[in-house]
Design a protein around this motif. Structure first.
Motif: not given
Length: 351
Positions: A253, A288, A290, A295
């Motif tokens: 995150y 986001e 990822r 993502s």
């Protein structure tokens, strides 16, 4: 609650004016009965911001005005003396972070409050930052798998800022520097997320010629659960785009920027003026998850600084727990003390 808690405020600089008074005034559970400040300009500002709230000369005057509690928002080096005086006068206390300049002193204030049967809490408002609350949600949902590293930063680029910025004009023994300022927030958040710390390694420096206190601090905390927290607080960072990065076996995150509640308060917006829009971050500020090239945008939780003072009021009335246990604030000071020793002796330290 049928009767608001009558609370006073000590200090009307940036902290008192922007981070305490508006949140107190927005909470129907409290009534602001007076502000202790002897500065003429700040008294004039108080009269504009909160008409009818008197400016007072000291804690005794607050008691005489009917206060049963007080929020202390003075310079860090004065926290202990004012906290202990307030407790001795029979007031419940909210002390801005850090609770003291070291753990030993903070522990003594906690013991005094317990002996007197009074409430003492630390103003760790960033436990209710929007991005931090989002991380708590992701951890509860196990969205990142097994988390093994937490990276957290409060960094600024201010090579020409005045010495008063982050109390750079004061030595650490008097509460100056970012270790006792920004790093207090970062450490508290790390401990809240991942628990006790078994080892600390830190580097502390003064980079700006305008400073006499530390303005660049990095630390690695090894938590007993195996997670490592990498914390950075600085006023000399040219790249200020990062805030949190949380690494886990199922993804990372990542979020940048700073929770918007501080800027809102500085601009004169309050929970009372904004209602349900208070603490809501724009989609452009979302972080986001990822996973390599993949993502996923993650909606950010609503920031809730507005919940601290109502919770404190309920605790005063015996209707709930304090928003922050002062013993937790002392533990954070133990970790901050370990940072100072680690940097001075260039070794890993156990808090």
């Amino acid at each position: 609650m049928t009767e608001p808690v009558r609370i006073g405020l000590v200090g009307y600089g940036l902290g008192g004016r922007a981070f305490h008074a508006p949140l107190i005034a927005s909470a129907p559970e409290l009534s602001l009965v007076g502000v202790v400040t002897t500065d003429d300009e700040r008294r004039e500002q108080l009269a504009q911001d909160h008409p009818g709230v008197p400016a007072l000369d000291g804690l005794r005057a607050l008691v005489d005005a009917g206060a049963e509690a007080v929020a202390i928002s003075s310079t860090t080096g004065t926290h202990t003396a004012l906290t202990d005086e307030a407790l001795s006068l029979g007031l419940h206390v909210v002390c801005d972070k850090p609770l003291a300049v070291d753990a030993t002193t903070g522990r003594e204030s906690v013991a005094l409050a317990e002996r007197l049967g009074l409430l003492l809490t630390a103003y760790q408002n960033r436990r209710w930052d929007s991005d931090f609350l989002t991380i708590k949600r992701l951890l509860a949902d196990e969205a990142l798998g097994d988390v093994f590293r937490f990276e957290s930063r409060f960094e600024r680029w201010a090579p020409g800022a005045p010495r008063a910025w982050w109390r750079a004009e004061l030595p650490a023994a008097e509460g100056g520097g970012v270790r006792l300022d920004l790093m207090t927030h970062l450490t508290d958040q790390a401990v809240q997320l991942f628990g006790p710390v078994e080892s600390v390694y830190s580097e502390i420096a003064t980079r700006r010629g305008a400073s006499i206190a530390d303005d660049d601090v990095s630390a690695v905390l090894r938590h007993t659960n195996g997670v490592s927290s990498h914390l950075h607080a600085s006023t000399m960072t040219g790249d200020v785009s990062r805030r949190f990065r949380v690494l886990g076996t199922d993804g990372a995150y990542v979020v940048g920027g700073i929770d918007g509640q501080e800027d809102a308060l500085r601009a004169g917006r309050t929970p009372a003026s904004e209602g349900d829009a208070w603490g809501v971050e724009p989609e452009s500020a979302y972080g986001e998850i990822r996973r390599g090239a993949e993502s996923t945008v993650i909606a950010t939780e609503r920031g809730r600084w507005d919940t601290f003072y109502p919770a404190f009021a309920r605790a005063v009335r015996g209707q709930g727990a304090l928003p922050v246990d002062a013993r937790e604030a002392v533990y954070v000071l133990e970790v901050l003390d370990a940072m100072a020793v680690s940097a001075q002796e260039n070794r890993t330290v156990t808090p």
